[in-house]
Scaffold this motif. Structure first.
Motif, PDB file in Angstrom:
ATOM      1  N   HIS A  28      87.415  47.525   7.843  1.00 59.79           N
ATOM      2  CA  HIS A  28      88.241  46.590   8.615  1.00 59.79           C
ATOM      3  C   HIS A  28      89.719  46.870   8.421  1.00 59.79           C
ATOM      4  O   HIS A  28      90.559  46.512   9.256  1.00 59.79           O
ATOM      5  CB  HIS A  28      87.930  45.152   8.199  1.00 59.79           C
ATOM      6  N   ASN A  29      90.058  47.503   7.278  1.00 61.09           N
ATOM      7  CA  ASN A  29      91.445  47.862   6.954  1.00 61.09           C
ATOM      8  C   ASN A  29      92.413  46.685   7.101  1.00 61.09           C
ATOM      9  O   ASN A  29      93.545  46.825   7.575  1.00 61.09           O
ATOM     10  CB  ASN A  29      91.909  49.049   7.812  1.00 61.09           C
ATOM     11  N   GLY A  30      91.912  45.504   6.686  1.00 57.80           N
ATOM     12  CA  GLY A  30      92.776  44.333   6.631  1.00 57.80           C
ATOM     13  C   GLY A  30      92.944  43.590   7.935  1.00 57.80           C
ATOM     14  O   GLY A  30      93.764  42.664   8.018  1.00 57.80           O
ATOM     15  N   LYS A  31      92.162  43.951   8.971  1.00 62.78           N
ATOM     16  CA  LYS A  31      92.302  43.295  10.270  1.00 62.78           C
ATOM     17  C   LYS A  31      90.960  42.734  10.726  1.00 62.78           C
ATOM     18  O   LYS A  31      89.993  43.483  10.893  1.00 62.78           O
ATOM     19  CB  LYS A  31      92.830  44.287  11.313  1.00 62.78           C
ATOM     20  N   LEU A  32      90.942  41.426  10.951  1.00 61.20           N
ATOM     21  CA  LEU A  32      89.725  40.791  11.446  1.00 61.20           C
ATOM     22  C   LEU A  32      89.319  41.390  12.794  1.00 61.20           C
ATOM     23  O   LEU A  32      88.132  41.583  13.059  1.00 61.20           O
ATOM     24  CB  LEU A  32      89.934  39.282  11.580  1.00 61.20           C
ATOM     25  N   GLU A  33      90.296  41.670  13.642  1.00 63.10           N
ATOM     26  CA  GLU A  33      89.989  42.238  14.967  1.00 63.10           C
ATOM     27  C   GLU A  33      89.237  43.558  14.841  1.00 63.10           C
ATOM     28  O   GLU A  33      88.339  43.854  15.633  1.00 63.10           O
ATOM     29  CB  GLU A  33      91.278  42.443  15.766  1.00 63.10           C
ATOM     30  N   THR A  34      89.615  44.357  13.855  1.00 58.81           N
ATOM     31  CA  THR A  34      88.928  45.633  13.631  1.00 58.81           C
ATOM     32  C   THR A  34      87.491  45.401  13.192  1.00 58.81           C
ATOM     33  O   THR A  34      86.567  46.073  13.671  1.00 58.81           O
ATOM     34  CB  THR A  34      89.675  46.468  12.575  1.00 58.81           C
TER      35      THR A  34
END
Length: 352
Positions: free
Chosen positions: A29-35
């Protein structure tokens, strides 16, 4: 004796079912919920059976210490402390509910690897249908027993564990009340070279422990995973990302969307090709059977002529007698006139 099986969210898993493919979201996710939401969408599009999370915080998995034993030396995460790595990689707990809801909307199974009892409690509140024990936690028998107490199916990864430790983990799961248990052969290298996998271990694990057996694969392509199906792997788990160049902790050894598509498709083709023991003629062969070799007359013969070796050949197509009858035919008298380039028949030569 029937083959062992488990069921997750209504999907039966065992050697007589297509491989169960788990896309591991991990830290990608690299810190992004959208990812994270997009990864779930792409896993569904690719044909994966399930998406899996990891549920921990830096504080539940390690200690905030700069001491030497907490330092990572070498490899992908060189120079970080364990706390720094897990602070960067963890899945925020407040994301779990929207991720579960998104997976449910897309009709893809979602579950997680808990790393302590509080993670299990969170996942229970979301009605997780199953649990995965990560390789590094296979020695945490109290955690395994706590997970088992939920009564949900459990999958245990066995990277770094020897046969005795695997047996202890299995015993702990059973003691805790787990009724549906699977184990995954795993090499805990990131990435791991294919030659380290020793896939024949899957055969031994299945026989030794009598459980549904699969593969947690950290190699860089799909060859090892697809090969494992031929050796009885019923579950395949691979890390999954949108972009291997994304820069996250796990991106570089994860599959991209098209690779996951290929894994889902090709692992199921491999399973289908295994089939069952069958020496009979297959449907796809029926039309070609007429082109097998058979015996043909290669010159004209009159009734009563001696059948000599130069009068008959084994050729394609297959409308004559079988070539195995050749020795019985040579030296007999022909029963009726025959023409060259016609099949040898029992009517013409009168075999008993």
């Amino acid at each position: 004796m029937s083959n062992p099986s488990i069921s997750i969210a209504g999907r039966r898993i065992g050697v007589d079912e297509p491989p169960y493919v788990i896309a591991e979201l991990s830290a990608n996710h690299n810190g992004k919920l959208e990812t994270a939401l997009r990864i779930i969408e792409e896993a569904k599009k690719a044909g994966a059976d399930a998406i899996k999370l990891q549920t921990y915080t830096a504080d539940t998995i390690t200690l905030n210490s700069d001491a030497e034993e907490f330092q990572i030396r070498g490899g992908l995460w060189d120079g970080k402390t364990l706390y720094q790595l897990y602070q960067e990689a963890h899945m925020p707990w407040e994301w779990h509910k929207p991720l579960f809801e998104h997976a449910h909307k897309l009709d893809i199974t979602i579950f997680s690897s808990p790393f302590d009892n509080t993670a299990v409690d969170l996942l229970e509140s979301l009605n997780a249908p199953a649990y995965k024990i990560a390789s590094f936690e296979v020695v945490d028998l109290p955690l395994i027993k706590y997970v088992a107490s939920t009564g949900k199916p459990m999958i245990i990864s066995t990277g770094m564990a020897d046969a005795e430790e695997i047996a202890e983990a299995i015993e702990a799961a059973h003691e805790g009340g787990c009724k549906e248990l699977a184990v995954l052969h795993c090499v805990s290298g990131y990435p791991a070279p294919a030659e380290d996998y020793n896939l024949r271990t899957i055969l031994d694990m299945a026989q030794r422990f009598g459980l549904v057996t699969g593969l947690s694969d950290h190699t860089l392509d799909n060859t090892t995973a697809i090969t494992s199906v031929a050796l009885g792997a019923s579950i395949i788990e691979k890390h999954f990302t949108l972009d291997r160049r994304g820069g996250g902790p796990d991106d570089s050894f994860s599959l991209e969307p098209q690779e996951l598509v290929e894994l889902c498709r090709n692992s199921r083709v491999a399973w289908s090709a295994l089939g069952r023991v069958d020496y009979g003629r297959k449907s796809s062969e029926q039309g070609n059977a007429k082109f097998r070799r058979s015996l043909y007359f290669v010159k004209d013969l009159k009734k009563g002529d001696l059948i000599t070796a130069d009068a008959i050949r084994s050729v394609r197509p297959g409308f004559g007698l079988a070539p195995k009858e050749l020795d019985k035919i040579i030296g007999r008298r022909i029963r009726k006139d025959v023409c060259g380039n016609t099949p040898v028949t029992n009517e013409a030569i009168g075999l008993d």
